[in-house]
Design a protein around this motif. Sequence first.
Motif, mmCIF file in Angstrom:
data_model
loop_
_atom_site.group_PDB
_atom_site.id
_atom_site.type_symbol
_atom_site.label_atom_id
_atom_site.label_comp_id
_atom_site.label_asym_id
_atom_site.label_seq_id
_atom_site.Cartn_x
_atom_site.Cartn_y
_atom_site.Cartn_z
ATOM 1 N N ILE A 51 -24.428 33.773 -26.587
ATOM 2 C CA ILE A 51 -25.084 33.776 -25.278
ATOM 3 C C ILE A 51 -24.561 32.591 -24.482
ATOM 4 O O ILE A 51 -24.745 31.437 -24.873
ATOM 5 N N ARG A 52 -23.898 32.882 -23.381
ATOM 6 C CA ARG A 52 -23.377 31.809 -22.521
ATOM 7 C C ARG A 52 -24.518 31.207 -21.720
ATOM 8 O O ARG A 52 -25.342 31.922 -21.155
ATOM 9 N N LEU A 53 -24.558 29.896 -21.673
ATOM 10 C CA LEU A 53 -25.634 29.206 -20.955
ATOM 11 C C LEU A 53 -25.414 29.178 -19.450
ATOM 12 O O LEU A 53 -26.352 28.968 -18.690
ATOM 13 N N THR A 54 -24.183 29.363 -19.031
ATOM 14 C CA THR A 54 -23.893 29.433 -17.598
ATOM 15 C C THR A 54 -22.950 30.605 -17.365
ATOM 16 O O THR A 54 -21.945 30.750 -18.051
ATOM 17 N N SER A 55 -23.327 31.458 -16.443
ATOM 18 C CA SER A 55 -22.471 32.578 -16.056
ATOM 19 C C SER A 55 -23.012 33.176 -14.768
ATOM 20 O O SER A 55 -24.218 33.106 -14.491
ATOM 21 N N GLU A 56 -22.118 33.723 -13.976
ATOM 22 C CA GLU A 56 -22.513 34.394 -12.736
ATOM 23 C C GLU A 56 -23.433 33.545 -11.871
ATOM 24 O O GLU A 56 -24.413 34.040 -11.311
ATOM 25 N N GLY A 57 -23.169 32.226 -11.804
ATOM 26 C CA GLY A 57 -23.989 31.348 -10.983
ATOM 27 C C GLY A 57 -25.360 31.036 -11.550
ATOM 28 O O GLY A 57 -26.230 30.543 -10.842
ATOM 29 N N ARG A 58 -25.526 31.326 -12.842
ATOM 30 C CA ARG A 58 -26.812 31.078 -13.486
ATOM 31 C C ARG A 58 -26.662 30.049 -14.596
ATOM 32 O O ARG A 58 -25.601 29.898 -15.175
ATOM 33 N N GLY A 59 -27.757 29.377 -14.899
ATOM 34 C CA GLY A 59 -27.775 28.402 -15.980
ATOM 35 C C GLY A 59 -29.134 28.407 -16.656
ATOM 36 O O GLY A 59 -30.008 29.205 -16.318
ATOM 37 N N ILE A 60 -29.299 27.520 -17.610
ATOM 38 C CA ILE A 60 -30.553 27.390 -18.356
ATOM 39 C C ILE A 60 -31.071 25.964 -18.171
ATOM 40 O O ILE A 60 -30.308 25.012 -18.289
ATOM 41 N N SER A 61 -32.363 25.830 -17.883
ATOM 42 C CA SER A 61 -32.989 24.512 -17.743
ATOM 43 C C SER A 61 -34.232 24.428 -18.609
ATOM 44 O O SER A 61 -34.991 25.400 -18.694
ATOM 45 N N LEU A 62 -34.444 23.271 -19.207
ATOM 46 C CA LEU A 62 -35.674 23.008 -19.950
ATOM 47 C C LEU A 62 -36.806 22.840 -18.938
ATOM 48 O O LEU A 62 -36.687 22.050 -17.996
ATOM 49 N N VAL A 63 -37.906 23.577 -19.123
ATOM 50 C CA VAL A 63 -39.025 23.471 -18.189
ATOM 51 C C VAL A 63 -40.296 22.953 -18.855
ATOM 52 O O VAL A 63 -41.225 22.523 -18.163
ATOM 53 N N HIS A 64 -40.352 22.997 -20.191
ATOM 54 C CA HIS A 64 -41.539 22.483 -20.885
ATOM 55 C C HIS A 64 -41.149 22.112 -22.310
ATOM 56 O O HIS A 64 -40.376 22.820 -22.942
ATOM 57 N N ILE A 65 -41.716 21.007 -22.775
ATOM 58 C CA ILE A 65 -41.509 20.608 -24.167
ATOM 59 C C ILE A 65 -42.797 19.976 -24.676
ATOM 60 O O ILE A 65 -43.430 19.179 -23.977
ATOM 61 N N GLU A 66 -43.192 20.384 -25.855
ATOM 62 C CA GLU A 66 -44.366 19.821 -26.523
ATOM 63 C C GLU A 66 -43.936 19.476 -27.946
ATOM 64 O O GLU A 66 -43.445 20.341 -28.673
ATOM 65 N N ILE A 67 -44.097 18.211 -28.304
ATOM 66 C CA ILE A 67 -43.615 17.743 -29.607
ATOM 67 C C ILE A 67 -44.766 17.113 -30.381
ATOM 68 O O ILE A 67 -45.510 16.289 -29.842
ATOM 69 N N HIS A 68 -44.879 17.502 -31.654
ATOM 70 C CA HIS A 68 -45.848 16.895 -32.568
ATOM 71 C C HIS A 68 -45.063 16.204 -33.675
ATOM 72 O O HIS A 68 -44.230 16.836 -34.339
ATOM 73 N N TYR A 69 -45.330 14.927 -33.851
ATOM 74 C CA TYR A 69 -44.653 14.123 -34.878
ATOM 75 C C TYR A 69 -45.551 14.056 -36.108
ATOM 76 O O TYR A 69 -46.637 13.493 -36.041
ATOM 77 N N HIS A 70 -45.090 14.621 -37.212
ATOM 78 C CA HIS A 70 -45.883 14.639 -38.440
ATOM 79 C C HIS A 70 -45.529 13.478 -39.371
ATOM 80 O O HIS A 70 -46.397 12.933 -40.030
#
Length: 140
Positions: A51-70
């Motif tokens: 899966i290409r992350l950028t193609s046809e003028g499109r890209g992927i962006s991180l919009v939310h992250i939730e991290i739990h440190y155990h």
Amino acid sequence: MSARAALDSYPFVTVHPIRYGDLDPNNHVNNAVIATYLEIGRTEFFSREGIRLTSEGRGISLVHIEIHYHREILYPGFVQIATGIVKVGGASITFDQAVFVEGQRHVSASTTTAQVDLAAKRSTPWNDVQRARLATLMMR
């Protein structure tokens, strides 16, 4: 977010060394580096699946992250970064991710990325081909 899923329940796992430079003044892996490990997991997941992350003028962006440190992660060693898709939205993907050391969970995370129109700088919906492909990659 699945806080207890076993390592072998994830469809994708990549292994990376813990670098000395990953450490903070307390001599464990810095929290910002954990976010980088998770990014590596997502990026390599997309790469493995072709899966290409950028193609046809499109890209992927991180919009939310939730991290739990155990548990703290110590140097030296290797991390196992586990990644699986748990939801496909109109323009987004939500991942269940985890970081393991020697098979033991140290971090649980939920991350959401969105497909964006790079010119408009706005989210853009998945097309039917993308949606069908992503559906085949869902974590079971």
